[in-house]
Design an enzyme around this catalytic site. Structure first.
Site, PDB file in Angstrom:
ATOM      1  N   GLN A 131     -10.008  -2.022  48.732  1.00 49.06           N
ATOM      2  CA  GLN A 131      -8.803  -2.595  48.148  1.00 49.06           C
ATOM      3  C   GLN A 131      -7.643  -1.642  48.391  1.00 49.06           C
ATOM      4  OE1 GLN A 131      -9.166  -2.926  43.833  1.00 49.06           O
ATOM      5  NE2 GLN A 131      -7.050  -2.270  43.861  1.00 49.06           N
ATOM      6  N   SER A 134      -2.749   1.116  45.879  1.00 53.07           N
ATOM      7  CA  SER A 134      -1.927   2.275  45.506  1.00 53.07           C
ATOM      8  C   SER A 134      -1.223   2.906  46.693  1.00 53.07           C
ATOM      9  CB  SER A 134      -2.791   3.355  44.855  1.00 53.07           C
ATOM     10  OG  SER A 134      -3.337   2.892  43.670  1.00 53.07           O
ATOM     11  N   SER A 166     -10.648   3.943  47.786  1.00 47.04           N
ATOM     12  CA  SER A 166     -12.065   4.325  47.719  1.00 47.04           C
ATOM     13  C   SER A 166     -12.804   3.728  48.898  1.00 47.04           C
ATOM     14  CB  SER A 166     -12.727   3.805  46.441  1.00 47.04           C
ATOM     15  OG  SER A 166     -11.965   4.130  45.322  1.00 47.04           O
ATOM     16  N   GLU A 249     -11.291  -6.428  37.630  1.00 50.05           N
ATOM     17  CA  GLU A 249     -11.673  -5.041  37.400  1.00 50.05           C
ATOM     18  C   GLU A 249     -12.236  -4.884  35.990  1.00 50.05           C
ATOM     19  OE1 GLU A 249      -8.360  -2.412  38.055  1.00 50.05           O
ATOM     20  OE2 GLU A 249      -9.639  -0.838  38.832  1.00 50.05           O
ATOM     21  N   GLU A 376      -2.354   6.727  29.533  1.00 49.37           N
ATOM     22  CA  GLU A 376      -1.071   6.228  29.025  1.00 49.37           C
ATOM     23  C   GLU A 376      -0.941   4.723  29.260  1.00 49.37           C
ATOM     24  OE1 GLU A 376      -1.519   8.941  30.899  1.00 49.37           O
ATOM     25  OE2 GLU A 376      -0.973  10.501  29.460  1.00 49.37           O
TER      26      GLU A 376
END
Lengths: 408, 374
Positions: A131, A134, A166, A249, A376
């Site tokens: 995937q 990012s 990954s 996910e 966060e």
């Protein structure tokens, strides 16, 4: 209240166990693991063989419809199978992203021909998927990506860079989110594609992590051509498509967490002599052990509550975010505390007896707090989606992407 | 896997919640906190009509013969509303002690009245601002006469009888026993003592030759007390979880209402993350408490460990939610007018009542050591 299976669950568990017994080697104790280095090329080969066997029996994706090679089963059956599989020495971990996130996205948006072509090989482990979301300046803020795709005839031409991908170094295909229109606000100008990782112009460079291992990669795109037929969703609808992927996910529950925890810390405290006597008799040490024990057990029983709702056919909601909020800092802090008990010797890793494990937890915890959503971001999810608090202020919301400052 | 309360138990919970929302709003808590009453008698009566006090008492003694799980769901609602009633004293402690160790006569005398709420019981273990221990108990029972003093005794003014931790001679733990004493009789003086949570009144009980009878075997008091505390730890944890959740929603509602610098304060990450942390602690405590409830209900061998973990987790959740609720309310939260004080007070009261976190963390680790050694 009980931890037992319903009769249907018990029957499924027995069936799964019988199949596993016939096809894999059972662990002789809980702590035993399938020993192999992640970068061992043999490991991928063996994982593919195991995946193929599982797929042939329908266990590779139990919840998928039978026409796609699944079993048409339930989430709880998937969890039961995973629990059982964890008792066997089998190589796992290469197909989670592809089957958990990429292929479900394909199923929602790809053409019938593409599904016929790609789903089965992915399920059987013949082709591995990654995937590509990012980017160096777009982590938690995924919609801030800069990788461009420009239309050229029947193709799109992709240029840019992804990061934290990954498995890109062994993957065959990937889904990639790109910016196709920089002149509209950031969420509106995105488009999703799938592509072959062997396409000319795709370059994968492994990233060495803080732990020394290299499971992630940078991926560079230089004039990579992708046919328009490999677009997923409409042009400009990429954010919607990405959300399908990200939602999937969250369904990844029930997997064993593993790693060193309070039991091992108790053992260490028993074996360690401090200046004022055995560490296990030290009140400060005992208080820390109690705090972490309560967290570990709390998470374990939270998982049981989630399994109960799965068992009743419900889908787990954003509540499940609490697992990572608690477990990741605990790994880091418990690891650091165990090293502290070892005194100066706590700095040693490697093959020193009794060392290594806690040090690895401490190092790994730092990454675990970031991967799949930072502490966060997860707190924001709880605050916004569970407690109904307002979303964070987004100053870039109505601004065309091209007008946003470089510092964004 | 069925790690949840049953539909019937959830219905009972809803029923109690509805009753308390109607009949026990915060102004009732405020009335008791600020006034002379020992407790909210009308809320107590209403709970009795619902059969709440008799939940776990066998039918033969006038109860409904349900179990610990039903008590847990009731406890959560009592905690949510900060109910100013002697439920914990009478039900989790006194009733439980009688059911476990009472003689037939003691059970016949007290259980039916406890079940219908016409009698109130309590437990008197402490003797001043130090934890009770085999070394500190001075109150003595000798020849059926009780002497000494006990404080702070929860609901000591309202109670009809007390189960008292007494010294019966001997050494160490074996010196301690439990005794049952009627508080209206001769030789008993009681007076109110001030506490951090006046919505739950406490008393000093002075005994001067008061008539008392043993409860359970002589010399077994310390063990019985600890066993009682394990059961109470789970039930009180549900009160703490109910309270913590209420404090969390109170803070959340205020964060949506209150504007600062032109925005709802709930849109600031500093407030959002504080509230998310409340949620995380409440959920961890809830999960631990479910396991504690299961062990208590099944009389499971893992109860000692589970009860201690449950208590440590619940204390943490309620302490955090109650104090950060005030912080979220800003200056308003620190006024007498605000309702935030009720949870702040109650969270500390419940954290200390049967021993604080330090003591329970120690219990937890020693029990883990025993379990691992076994």
């Amino acid at each position: 209240m009980d931890f037992n299976d319903t009769p249907e669950e018990a029957a499924f568990r027995a069936k799964a166990r019988a199949w596993l017994d016939a096809n894999a080697k059972r662990k002789t104790d809980d702590k035993q693991a399938y020993r192999a280095r992640v970068d061992d090329p043999e490991l991928l080969k063996r994982a593919k063989e195991w995946q193929d066997k599982k797929a042939a029996a329908g266990y590779a994706r139990i919840t998928w419809p039978v026409e796609y090679g699944g079993m048409g089963g339930t989430q709880i059956q998937q969890v039961i199978y995973s629990q059982e599989e964890a008792n066997y020495l089998v190589p796992l971990g290469f197909f989670d992203i592809g089957l958990g996130m990429c292929i479900p996205t394909m199923m929602a948006y790809a053409s019938k021909e593409h599904l016929t072509r790609y789903v089965k090989p992915a399920l059987h482990g013949d082709e591995v998927w990654c995937q590509l979301f990012s980017e160096p300046v777009a982590g938690s803020d995924v919609a801030g990506i800069r990788t461009r795709a420009e239309r050229d005839g029947d193709d799109w031409v992709i240029n840019g860079q992804k990061v934290w991908t990954s498995g890109a170094h062994y993957c065959d295909y990937g889904i990639v989110i790109t910016r196709t229109n920089p002149d509209v606000p950031k969420h509106q100008g995105l488009t999703m594609f799938f592509l072959s990782m062997k396409s000319p112009g795709v370059e994968v460079r492994p990233i060495r992590q803080i732990s020394g291992a290299a499971n992630f990669n940078e991926v560079f795109f230089t004039n990579v051509r992708v046919p328009d037929s490999q677009r997923l969703g409409k042009v400009g609808d990429g954010w919607k498509v990405a959300l399908t992927t990200l939602m999937n996910e969250r369904l990844a529950v029930g997997t064993p967490s593993g790693g060193l925890d309070v039991d091992e810390l108790l053992d260490l405290a028993r074996e360690t002599e401090l200046e004022d006597g055995p560490a296990i008799r030290n009140a400060h040490v005992r208080s820390k052990i109690a705090d972490w024990y309560v967290q570990t057990q709390g998470l374990k029983y939270t998982k049981y509550r989630t399994l109960t709702s799965l068992s009743k056919g419900q889908t787990p909601g954003p509540e499940s975010s609490i697992g990572k909020i608690v477990a990741a800092p605990k790994m880091q802090d418990l690891g650091a505390f165990a090293m502290e008990l070892m005194g100066t010797g706590g700095v040693m890793t490697g093959d020193v007896p009794g060392a290594g494990g806690f040090q690895a937890q401490w190092i790994g915890g730092a990454g675990f707090r970031i991967a799949g959503g930072t502490d966060e971001i997860l707190r924001n999810i709880v605050a916004e989606r569970v407690l109904g608090l307002p979303q964070d202020v987004r100053v870039d919301k109505d601004v065309p992407f091209s007008a946003l400052g470089k510092a964004k | 896997m069925n790690f949840d309360f049953s539909d019937d138990q959830k219905m009972l919970k809803d029923q109690v919640r509805k009753f308390l929302t109607d009949k026990c709003p915060m102004k009732v808590v405020r009335r008791v906190l600020d006034g002379p009453e020992t407790h909210a008698a009308e809320v107590w009566k209403g709970l009795a009509e619902l059969g709440a006090m008799g939940t776990a008492i066998p039918e033969a003694y006038g109860g409904s013969g349900l179990g610990a799980l039903e008590l847990c769901v009731i406890a959560e609602e009592l905690g949510r509303s900060c109910a100013p009633v002697p439920f914990a004293s009478s039900v989790y402690l006194a009733t439980e002690a009688l059911m476990r160790w009472g003689s037939d006569a003691q059970k016949k005398t007290w259980l039916p009245r406890l079940a219908d709420g016409s009698a109130i019981g309590t437990l008197a273990a402490g003797e001043g601002p130090k934890p009770a221990s085999p070394r500190t108990v001075r109150a003595a029972l000798s020849g059926g006469k009780l002497s000494g003093e006990k404080l702070p005794v929860p609901d000591g003014e309202a109670a009809d009888f007390a189960v008292v931790l007494v010294n019966t001679g001997g050494a160490g733990e074996r010196a301690l026993s439990l005794a049952l004493v009627e508080l209206a009789g001769a030789g008993v003086k009681r007076e109110r003592v001030a506490t951090v949570d006046p919505a739950r009144k406490h008393a000093r009980l002075a005994f001067d030759g008061a008539k008392a009878e043993p409860l359970g075997a002589e010399g077994d008091g310390w063990r019985m007390l600890n066993e009682l505390y394990d059961a109470a730890a789970v039930l009180i944890a549900f009160e703490q979880i109910g309270g913590a959740e209420a404090a969390m929603w109170m803070a959340r509602d205020y964060a949506l209402q209150r504007y600062a610098f032109g925005r709802q304060i709930g849109s600031y990450q500093a407030i959002k993350h504080k509230l998310a942390d409340m949620y995380v602690k409440v959920e961890l405590a809830r999960s631990n408490a479910y396991y504690g409830a299961m062990m208590l209900n099944d009389r499971g061998a893992d109860l000692p460990v589970a009860a201690a973990a449950t208590r440590v987790s619940a204390i943490d959740a309620y302490d955090f939610a109650a104090k950060e609720n005030i912080q979220t309310h800003g200056g308003m939260g620190f006024t007498w007018e605000a309702d935030t004080q009720f949870h702040y007070r109650r969270s500390r009261l419940l954290a200390l009542g049967i021993g604080g976190p330090m003591a329970w963390k120690e219990k937890l680790v020693s029990r883990l050591e025993q379990k691992n050694a076994a």
